[in-house]
Structure formats: structure tokens, C-alpha cells
Design an enzyme around this catalytic site. Sequence first.
Site, PDB file in Angstrom:
ATOM      1  CB  ILE A  57      -0.903   0.021   1.247  1.00 37.23           C
ATOM      2  CG1 ILE A  57      -1.833  -1.181   1.239  1.00 37.23           C
ATOM      3  CG2 ILE A  57      -1.693   1.332   1.303  1.00 37.23           C
ATOM      4  CD1 ILE A  57      -2.627  -1.361   2.510  1.00 37.23           C
ATOM      5  CB  SER A  58       2.604   3.018  -2.411  1.00 35.60           C
ATOM      6  OG  SER A  58       3.353   4.182  -2.576  1.00 35.60           O
TER       7      SER A  58
END
Length: 148
Positions: A57-58
Amino acid sequence: LHEQNKAAYVLDGDNIRQGINKDLTFTPEDRSENIRRIAEICNLMLDAGVITLAAFISPYLKDRALIKNIVGTDNFIEIFVNTSLKECERRDVKGLYGKARSGEIKNMTGISAPYEAPINPDFEIITDGQTIEDSVKEILIFLSNKIV
């Protein structure tokens, strides 16, 4: 990819945050540093000829741009695994969303921290109502045209 005799490795939150990034929290600053370190690791692995899948998850657009800059445009493929918050919570085997909703976990993406969706990803897959196997097939079909 291994079945196709391609050297490949998956970097994810579990194998990175248990080791090299175990000193980082989930503050916006630490999330950015987490992603920067991951990009540098990816760059080293790419230099060794290993197809590197970074499954993270960026949440910030600027961090994804930094990754692209570090590994190079030719080595960066952004796949947006588009899943609703409701579905993420339903699939949550670790109970992280419940902990975030109770206040036990701070800075949880989608709960108490923002997520900036990609503007123009190379590939987007909407996984709600789809099995993991079907999602993987779609992604592999897309990647088969990109990975030589």
C-alpha cells in the site's frame, strides 16, 4: 513467473517490515521512508536481474513518483489493485481494520490516513467480487506482455 523459469521475488509488508524497515511506524514520514527504502531494494534486485514485484500500500502519489524515479521508467509498472474499503475489511485476516476502527492502530490507510489513488496506472484491476485466482490470472496476462 517461477513456473516460467523467470527469476522473481515478491517484496511485501510482511517481509520488509519484519526486517529492514522494522524501525518505521505508519506516520506519513515513515510511510514515505518505507517506500523509499523499498525502491532502493528493488533497484538492487533489478540490477541482479530479478523481476521484483513490490506489493505494498503506497498511499501517496509523490512516493510512487519517487519509486519510478529510483528504479527507472522502463522498470516501473504500476498496478492499481482497486478494492473497496468494505472488501478490504471483509478480507482482513490479521484484524488490522478492526484495530484501526477501535483506535488501537493509528494512521491506517483508508480509516485514519488518506489514500491517493493512482491517476494513470499502467493497469487497474477491480477485485471486488473476484477470486484471488481470477485477479492473479488477469495480472499475469497483463504482465506477460511486459516481461520478456
